[in-house]
Design an enzyme around this catalytic site. Structure first.
Site, PDB file in Angstrom:
ATOM      1  N   VAL A  92     -17.843   3.462  30.607  1.00  0.00           N
ATOM      2  CA  VAL A  92     -16.889   3.773  32.071  1.00  0.00           C
ATOM      3  C   VAL A  92     -16.818   2.135  32.750  1.00  0.00           C
ATOM      4  CG1 VAL A  92     -19.347   4.688  33.272  1.00  0.00           C
ATOM      5  CG2 VAL A  92     -19.953   2.332  32.659  1.00  0.00           C
ATOM      6  N   HIS A 141      -4.121   3.209  27.023  1.00  0.00           N
ATOM      7  CA  HIS A 141      -4.280   4.561  28.260  1.00  0.00           C
ATOM      8  C   HIS A 141      -3.447   5.262  28.328  1.00  0.00           C
ATOM      9  CE1 HIS A 141      -4.745   4.908  33.004  1.00  0.00           C
ATOM     10  NE2 HIS A 141      -5.277   5.233  32.208  1.00  0.00           N
TER      11      HIS A 141
HETATM   12  N1  LIG Z   1     -10.759   9.959  32.807  1.00  0.00           N
HETATM   13  C1  LIG Z   1     -10.471   9.981  33.361  1.00  0.00           C
HETATM   14  O1  LIG Z   1      -9.139  11.273  33.016  1.00  0.00           O
HETATM   15  C2  LIG Z   1      -9.835   8.879  32.607  1.00  0.00           C
HETATM   16  C3  LIG Z   1      -7.832   8.418  32.185  1.00  0.00           C
HETATM   17  C4  LIG Z   1      -7.244   7.497  31.472  1.00  0.00           C
HETATM   18  C5  LIG Z   1      -8.417   6.546  31.396  1.00  0.00           C
HETATM   19  N2  LIG Z   1     -10.289   6.327  31.363  1.00  0.00           N
HETATM   20  C6  LIG Z   1     -10.601   5.030  31.593  1.00  0.00           C
HETATM   21  O2  LIG Z   1     -11.555   5.685  30.388  1.00  0.00           O
HETATM   22  C7  LIG Z   1     -13.037   5.230  29.957  1.00  0.00           C
HETATM   23  C8  LIG Z   1     -13.692   6.632  29.980  1.00  0.00           C
HETATM   24  O3  LIG Z   1     -13.765   7.114  31.203  1.00  0.00           O
HETATM   25  P1  LIG Z   1     -14.606   8.578  30.994  1.00  0.00           P
HETATM   26  O4  LIG Z   1     -14.126   9.551  32.198  1.00  0.00           O
HETATM   27  O5  LIG Z   1     -14.188   9.138  29.998  1.00  0.00           O
HETATM   28  O6  LIG Z   1     -15.843   7.777  31.491  1.00  0.00           O
HETATM   29  P2  LIG Z   1     -17.291   9.065  31.868  1.00  0.00           P
HETATM   30  O7  LIG Z   1     -18.033   8.436  32.684  1.00  0.00           O
HETATM   31  O8  LIG Z   1     -16.725  10.193  30.895  1.00  0.00           O
HETATM   32  O9  LIG Z   1     -18.139   8.405  30.176  1.00  0.00           O
HETATM   33  C9  LIG Z   1     -18.376   6.907  29.877  1.00  0.00           C
HETATM   34  C10 LIG Z   1     -19.370   7.154  28.621  1.00  0.00           C
HETATM   35  O10 LIG Z   1     -19.559   6.130  27.990  1.00  0.00           O
HETATM   36  C11 LIG Z   1     -20.706   5.492  28.240  1.00  0.00           C
HETATM   37  N3  LIG Z   1     -21.622   4.357  27.993  1.00  0.00           N
HETATM   38  C12 LIG Z   1     -21.387   3.583  29.151  1.00  0.00           C
HETATM   39  N4  LIG Z   1     -21.962   2.273  29.109  1.00  0.00           N
HETATM   40  C13 LIG Z   1     -22.057   2.061  27.262  1.00  0.00           C
HETATM   41  C14 LIG Z   1     -22.687   1.230  26.624  1.00  0.00           C
HETATM   42  N5  LIG Z   1     -22.844   0.779  26.942  1.00  0.00           N
HETATM   43  N6  LIG Z   1     -22.379   1.389  25.206  1.00  0.00           N
HETATM   44  C15 LIG Z   1     -22.121   3.008  25.030  1.00  0.00           C
HETATM   45  N7  LIG Z   1     -21.723   3.983  25.918  1.00  0.00           N
HETATM   46  C16 LIG Z   1     -21.707   3.215  26.841  1.00  0.00           C
HETATM   47  C17 LIG Z   1     -21.380   7.134  29.116  1.00  0.00           C
HETATM   48  O11 LIG Z   1     -22.864   7.076  28.215  1.00  0.00           O
HETATM   49  C18 LIG Z   1     -20.399   7.582  28.617  1.00  0.00           C
HETATM   50  O12 LIG Z   1     -20.475   9.018  27.982  1.00  0.00           O
HETATM   51  C19 LIG Z   1     -13.145   4.485  31.651  1.00  0.00           C
HETATM   52  O13 LIG Z   1     -12.466   2.900  31.657  1.00  0.00           O
HETATM   53  C20 LIG Z   1     -11.991   5.168  32.936  1.00  0.00           C
HETATM   54  O14 LIG Z   1     -11.131   4.147  33.686  1.00  0.00           O
HETATM   55  C21 LIG Z   1     -10.381   7.872  32.039  1.00  0.00           C
END
Ligand SMILES: NC(=O)c1ccc[n+]([C@@H]2O[C@H](COP(=O)([O-])OP(=O)(O)OC[C@H]3O[C@@H](n4cnc5c(N)ncnc54)[C@H](O)[C@@H]3O)[C@@H](O)[C@H]2O)c1
Length: 288
Positions: A92, A141
Site C-alpha cells: 500500500v 512505476h
Molecule cells: N493501482 C494502480 O493502478 C497502481 C499503479 C501504479 C503504482 N501503484 C502503486 O503500487 C503499490 C501497490 O498498489 P496496489 O494498487 O497494488 O495496492 P492494493 O491495495 O491493491 O494492494 C496492496 C497489497 O499490499 C499488501 N500488504 C500491505 N502491507 C503489507 C506488508 N507489510 N507486507 C506484505 N504485503 C502487504 C496488502 O495485503 C495488499 O494485498 C502502491 O504503492 C501504489 O501506489 C498502483
C-alpha cells in the site's frame, strides 16, 4: 557452485492489484517469482488472477513469445525471499509500511540485490533514507495493467547507484519492457500529471457538473483518452488513488492533490472501483 543470479526468482511483495500484475509480467516472461503478502486470502486470489492475466496477456501478444511461464511460489514469510534476484515492493501507498517492508527485506536478501519500489509518488530518496544500503533502492512505476503496458517509468533516487540502474534496466529488458528513467520528485512524471486530473474529474461529479459517464465520454470522444479518467480511477483502485493523492498533498501542500469529497466518500463506503465491484461504475455482474 556459484548461483546464476539470473535464474533466481524475482521477489514481489504485496499481492494486490499491482503486485499480482507485476508477478504475471515476470512469470509470463519465463522467470520464477516468489510472491509475498501478509494474508493467505490475498495470495489465493492472486494465484487465480495470475492464471487469467497470463491468458489475457498471451491473447494480446503482450509478453515475450515462446517462453514457458516461470514457477510461482506464494508465501507469507519474508525469509522465503532470501536469494531473490531482485525485490519489487508493491504494498500500500503508505511511507511507514513501505519503509518497514524494505528494511526487513534488505536484511534478508544478498547485499547486491536491487530493491525496487513501485510507489506511485513517494520520493525514492525518502524511502531510501532509513535503509542500510540506500544506493540499492530504485523506483519502477509499472502502469496498470502492468502485464499489457510495455513502458515503465523508472525513478533514479539521488543515491541510487549505477549498478542498480543497470541491473533493473536489464531485468526490464528480460520482461520486454522499455524504461524511461526520470529523476526523483513527489509523483515523478506520470502521477504528478495524472492524479490531479483524476481528482478534478471526481470533483466535477461532486459538483454535479456532469455524470461520471459524461466526464469519461467527453475525455474519450473529444480528447482521445483511452478509457476516461473515472474508469481509470476505478481501475487503479479508489483507495490507492486517495492514498497517492494524500501522499502528494502532504509533500507539496498543493490543493489540487487534496483528495476530493467524492473520492473520500466512495472509499469510506467500500466502493473501491473494479477490485471491490463498485466505484464510479458497477462491475458486480462482470465479477460474478
Ligand atoms: N493501482 C494502480 O493502478 C497502481 C499503479 C501504479 C503504482 N501503484 C502503486 O503500487 C503499490 C501497490 O498498489 P496496489 O494498487 O497494488 O495496492 P492494493 O491495495 O491493491 O494492494 C496492496 C497489497 O499490499 C499488501 N500488504 C500491505 N502491507 C503489507 C506488508 N507489510 N507486507 C506484505 N504485503 C502487504 C496488502 O495485503 C495488499 O494485498 C502502491 O504503492 C501504489 O501506489 C498502483
Amino acid at each position: 557452485m556459484a548461483t546464476d543470479h539470473q535464474q533466481c526468482p524475482v521477489a514481489v511483495i504485496g499481492a494486490g492489484v499491482m503486485g499480482t500484475a507485476i508477478a504475471t509480467t515476470v512469470l509470463g516472461s519465463g522467470l520464477p517469482v516468489v510472491l509475498l503478502d501478509v494474508g493467505q486470502a490475498e495470495l489465493d486470489r492472486a494465484e487465480r488472477t495470475i492464471e487469467i492475466q497470463l491468458r489475457h496477456a498471451r491473447m494480446m501478444d503482450a509478453l515475450p513469445s515462446g517462453r514457458a511461464p516461470g514457477r510461482l511460489v506464494t508465501t507469507t514469510s519474508s525469509s522465503a525471499l532470501a536469494g531473490a534476484r531482485a525485490v519489487v515492493e508493491a504494498v500500500v501507498e503508505h511511507e511507514a509500511t513501505k519503509v518497514g517492508v524494505l528494511t526487513d527485506v534488505a536484511g534478508i536478501v544478498d547485499a547486491d540485490t536491487p530493491l525496487i519500489s513501485n510507489t506511485s509518488g513517494i520520493p525514492i530518496d525518502t524511502l531510501a533514507d532509513p535503509l542500510p544500503r540506500p544506493q540499492q533502492l530504485i523506483g519502477t512505476h509499472f502502469m496498470n495493467p502492468a502485464y499489457l503496458i510495455d513502458l515503465v517509468e523508472v525513478i533514479r533516487g539521488r543515491r541510487t547507484d549505477e549498478a542498480t540502474v543497470t541491473a533493473v534496466t536489464e531485468l526490464l529488458a528480460a520482461l520486454n519492457r522499455r524504461a524511461v528513467v526520470v529523476r526523483d520528485s513527489p509523483g515523478f512524471v506520470t502521477s504528478r500529471l495524472l492524479h490531479p486530473m483524476l481528482n478534478d474529474a471526481a470533483r466535477l461529479v461532486d459538483e454535479d457538473v456532469a455524470t461520471a459517464e459524461d466526464v469519461d465520454r467527453l475525455m474519450v470522444g473529444c480528447l482521445g483518452h483511452r478509457t476516461g479518467p473515472l474508469r481509470t480511477a476505478d481501475l487503479i483502485g479508489l483507495d490507492n488513488l486517495v492514498d497517492s493523492l494524500a501522499a502528494l498533498y502532504e509533500r507539496t501542500g498543493e490543493q489540487r492533490y487534496r483528495p476530493c469529497e467524492q473520492l473520500l466518500a466512495k472509499v469510506h463506503d467500500g466502493h473501491l472501483g473494479q477490485k471491490s465491484g463498485r466505484g464510479f461504475y458497477d462491475y458486480r455482474e462482470a465479477l460474478s
